[in-house]
Design a protein around this motif. Structure first.
Motif, PDB file in Angstrom:
ATOM      1  N   THR A  31      -7.146  16.453 -20.022  1.00  0.00           N
ATOM      2  CA  THR A  31      -7.625  15.095 -20.483  1.00  0.00           C
ATOM      3  C   THR A  31      -8.645  15.134 -21.800  1.00  0.00           C
ATOM      4  OG1 THR A  31      -9.371  14.853 -19.046  1.00  0.00           O
ATOM      5  CG2 THR A  31      -7.145  13.799 -18.234  1.00  0.00           C
ATOM      6  N   GLN A  32      -8.931  16.469 -22.029  1.00  0.00           N
ATOM      7  CA  GLN A  32      -9.877  16.477 -23.261  1.00  0.00           C
ATOM      8  C   GLN A  32      -9.656  15.866 -24.398  1.00  0.00           C
ATOM      9  OE1 GLN A  32     -11.168  20.437 -24.284  1.00  0.00           O
ATOM     10  NE2 GLN A  32     -13.152  19.886 -23.639  1.00  0.00           N
ATOM     11  N   ALA A  33      -8.271  16.081 -25.137  1.00  0.00           N
ATOM     12  CA  ALA A  33      -8.107  15.502 -26.242  1.00  0.00           C
ATOM     13  C   ALA A  33      -7.816  13.853 -26.071  1.00  0.00           C
ATOM     14  CB  ALA A  33      -6.438  16.010 -26.696  1.00  0.00           C
ATOM     15  N   LEU A  34      -7.215  13.340 -25.106  1.00  0.00           N
ATOM     16  CA  LEU A  34      -7.465  11.919 -25.162  1.00  0.00           C
ATOM     17  C   LEU A  34      -8.764  11.360 -25.053  1.00  0.00           C
ATOM     18  CD1 LEU A  34      -6.147   9.067 -24.741  1.00  0.00           C
ATOM     19  CD2 LEU A  34      -6.015   9.678 -22.276  1.00  0.00           C
ATOM     20  N   ALA A  35      -9.907  12.289 -24.102  1.00  0.00           N
ATOM     21  CA  ALA A  35     -11.108  11.652 -23.991  1.00  0.00           C
ATOM     22  C   ALA A  35     -11.746  11.601 -25.384  1.00  0.00           C
ATOM     23  CB  ALA A  35     -11.853  12.701 -23.303  1.00  0.00           C
ATOM     24  N   PHE A  36     -11.365  12.658 -26.502  1.00  0.00           N
ATOM     25  CA  PHE A  36     -12.161  12.633 -27.704  1.00  0.00           C
ATOM     26  C   PHE A  36     -11.676  11.671 -28.294  1.00  0.00           C
ATOM     27  CE2 PHE A  36     -13.058  17.175 -27.321  1.00  0.00           C
ATOM     28  CZ  PHE A  36     -14.397  17.048 -27.901  1.00  0.00           C
ATOM     29  N   GLU A  37     -10.484  11.123 -28.217  1.00  0.00           N
ATOM     30  CA  GLU A  37      -9.877   9.668 -28.842  1.00  0.00           C
ATOM     31  C   GLU A  37     -10.547   8.548 -28.219  1.00  0.00           C
ATOM     32  OE1 GLU A  37      -5.618   9.082 -29.344  1.00  0.00           O
ATOM     33  OE2 GLU A  37      -5.482  11.358 -29.345  1.00  0.00           O
ATOM     34  N   VAL A  38     -11.008   8.447 -27.115  1.00  0.00           N
ATOM     35  CA  VAL A  38     -11.450   7.488 -26.367  1.00  0.00           C
ATOM     36  C   VAL A  38     -12.932   7.064 -26.606  1.00  0.00           C
ATOM     37  CG1 VAL A  38     -11.962   6.391 -23.882  1.00  0.00           C
ATOM     38  CG2 VAL A  38      -9.754   7.341 -24.324  1.00  0.00           C
ATOM     39  N   TYR A  39     -13.593   8.385 -26.906  1.00  0.00           N
ATOM     40  CA  TYR A  39     -14.893   8.631 -27.578  1.00  0.00           C
ATOM     41  C   TYR A  39     -14.900   7.561 -28.699  1.00  0.00           C
ATOM     42  CZ  TYR A  39     -17.763  11.400 -24.415  1.00  0.00           C
ATOM     43  OH  TYR A  39     -18.692  11.734 -23.376  1.00  0.00           O
ATOM     44  N   GLN A  40     -13.997   7.977 -29.666  1.00  0.00           N
ATOM     45  CA  GLN A  40     -14.031   7.208 -30.892  1.00  0.00           C
ATOM     46  C   GLN A  40     -13.902   5.578 -30.772  1.00  0.00           C
ATOM     47  OE1 GLN A  40     -15.383   7.538 -34.279  1.00  0.00           O
ATOM     48  NE2 GLN A  40     -14.475   9.452 -34.194  1.00  0.00           N
ATOM     49  N   TRP A  41     -13.120   5.383 -29.943  1.00  0.00           N
ATOM     50  CA  TRP A  41     -12.766   4.060 -29.696  1.00  0.00           C
ATOM     51  C   TRP A  41     -14.269   3.418 -28.859  1.00  0.00           C
ATOM     52  CZ3 TRP A  41     -12.578   1.615 -24.734  1.00  0.00           C
ATOM     53  CH2 TRP A  41     -11.966   0.293 -24.813  1.00  0.00           C
ATOM     54  N   HIS A  42     -14.817   4.316 -27.947  1.00  0.00           N
ATOM     55  CA  HIS A  42     -15.877   3.783 -27.369  1.00  0.00           C
ATOM     56  C   HIS A  42     -16.955   3.459 -28.356  1.00  0.00           C
ATOM     57  CE1 HIS A  42     -18.486   3.643 -23.453  1.00  0.00           C
ATOM     58  NE2 HIS A  42     -19.293   4.321 -24.194  1.00  0.00           N
ATOM     59  N   LYS A  43     -17.125   4.306 -29.350  1.00  0.00           N
ATOM     60  CA  LYS A  43     -18.123   4.120 -30.273  1.00  0.00           C
ATOM     61  C   LYS A  43     -18.039   3.147 -31.127  1.00  0.00           C
ATOM     62  CE  LYS A  43     -17.737   8.269 -32.018  1.00  0.00           C
ATOM     63  NZ  LYS A  43     -17.889   9.373 -32.990  1.00  0.00           N
ATOM     64  N   SER A  44     -16.736   2.639 -31.506  1.00  0.00           N
ATOM     65  CA  SER A  44     -16.558   1.679 -32.475  1.00  0.00           C
ATOM     66  C   SER A  44     -16.845   0.296 -31.529  1.00  0.00           C
ATOM     67  CB  SER A  44     -14.848   1.499 -32.777  1.00  0.00           C
ATOM     68  OG  SER A  44     -14.838   2.706 -33.478  1.00  0.00           O
ATOM     69  N   LEU A  45     -16.470   0.276 -30.301  1.00  0.00           N
ATOM     70  CA  LEU A  45     -16.523  -0.924 -29.518  1.00  0.00           C
ATOM     71  C   LEU A  45     -18.099  -1.198 -29.258  1.00  0.00           C
ATOM     72  CD1 LEU A  45     -15.280  -3.446 -28.114  1.00  0.00           C
ATOM     73  CD2 LEU A  45     -15.065  -1.987 -26.056  1.00  0.00           C
ATOM     74  N   GLY A  46     -18.754  -0.121 -28.861  1.00  0.00           N
ATOM     75  CA  GLY A  46     -20.214  -0.137 -28.780  1.00  0.00           C
ATOM     76  C   GLY A  46     -20.868  -0.774 -30.030  1.00  0.00           C
ATOM     77  N   LEU A  47     -20.789  -0.417 -31.075  1.00  0.00           N
ATOM     78  CA  LEU A  47     -21.274  -0.908 -32.243  1.00  0.00           C
ATOM     79  C   LEU A  47     -20.941  -2.312 -32.696  1.00  0.00           C
ATOM     80  CD1 LEU A  47     -20.723   2.005 -34.407  1.00  0.00           C
ATOM     81  CD2 LEU A  47     -22.936   1.049 -33.842  1.00  0.00           C
ATOM     82  N   THR A  48     -19.599  -2.639 -32.022  1.00  0.00           N
ATOM     83  CA  THR A  48     -19.083  -4.055 -32.123  1.00  0.00           C
ATOM     84  C   THR A  48     -20.030  -4.821 -31.154  1.00  0.00           C
ATOM     85  OG1 THR A  48     -16.885  -3.344 -32.771  1.00  0.00           O
ATOM     86  CG2 THR A  48     -17.172  -5.517 -31.819  1.00  0.00           C
ATOM     87  N   VAL A  49     -20.135  -4.476 -29.986  1.00  0.00           N
ATOM     88  CA  VAL A  49     -21.078  -5.109 -28.777  1.00  0.00           C
ATOM     89  C   VAL A  49     -22.333  -5.349 -29.764  1.00  0.00           C
ATOM     90  CG1 VAL A  49     -22.186  -4.842 -26.766  1.00  0.00           C
ATOM     91  CG2 VAL A  49     -19.728  -4.201 -26.952  1.00  0.00           C
ATOM     92  N   LEU A  50     -23.115  -4.078 -30.423  1.00  0.00           N
ATOM     93  CA  LEU A  50     -24.316  -4.573 -30.990  1.00  0.00           C
ATOM     94  C   LEU A  50     -24.210  -5.750 -31.954  1.00  0.00           C
ATOM     95  CD1 LEU A  50     -27.078  -3.419 -31.383  1.00  0.00           C
ATOM     96  CD2 LEU A  50     -25.883  -1.974 -33.201  1.00  0.00           C
TER      97      LEU A  50
END
Length: 195
Positions: free
Chosen positions: A42-61
């Motif tokens: 799941t490592q490759a998918l997790a790296f993609e989800v991390y990128q999405w997670h960072k964008s959504l986190g900044l959007t929440v901010l």
């Protein structure tokens, strides 16, 4: 029929639910990523989800700062009559804690990414590169300490958010089904006060 002034504004309602949905997605993805990044399958998918997670986190901010600005410049409905002093204090404390978490948690994530040894860019929704905080030039050992400390804070805030969400949802349901007041209906325009 409820008076319009008893409801939150449309902007406040929209921001509330956008942020709420985003936070729930952030919690789910954060819990999944923590383990998935260490598994080869799941490592490759997790790296993609991390990128999405960072964008959504900044959007929440961004949305949280807008919501705080809106809250400071627009009147909010008062609390219902009959609430006990401890309930009023708990309601106010919960709202303050939510604002703290909605702003501090994305900031801690930003620090983690900026201090990471990987040095991976944050591609904000694939549109542009979000800048790192000016800690990238620090010594590797210092950055590792910063990343670990802020990683722990980020995780604790995540678990704290889960508890705060449970409290918030429980209180809203208590207002609707037990106290039978209009508190929940203020944030759900289609909902009427419980009979």
């Amino acid at each position: 029929m409820q008076d319009v002034q008893e409801r939150y504004t449309s902007v406040a309602i929209a921001l509330h639910w956008l942020i709420a949905a985003s936070i729930i997605l952030q919690l789910a993805s954060g819990l999944w990523m923590a383990d998935a990044i260490n598994e080869p399958a799941t490592q490759a998918l997790a790296f993609e989800v991390y990128q999405w997670h960072k964008s959504l986190g900044l959007t929440v901010l961004i949305l949280s700062l807008l919501r705080l600005l809106w809250r400071l410049t627009h009147r909010v409905p008062g609390l219902p009559d009959g609430m006990k002093p401890w309930e009023i204090m708990a309601a106010k404390a919960t709202h303050v804690l939510f604002y703290v978490i909605m702003i501090v948690m994305p900031l801690t994530g930003w620090v983690i990414v900026s201090a990471s040894a990987f040095g991976l860019p944050t591609l904000y929704w694939g549109l542009f590169t979000w800048p790192h905080l000016p800690i990238t030039g620090l010594a590797s050992e210092t950055k590792a300490v910063i990343e670990n400390i802020f990683g722990e804070v980020h995780a604790l805030l995540g678990y704290g958010t889960i508890g705060l969400l449970a409290l918030h949802v429980g209180a809203a349901l208590k207002h609707h089904f037990i106290a039978r007041d209009a508190v929940l209906a203020r944030m759900l325009p289609f909902l009427k006060r419980a009979a």
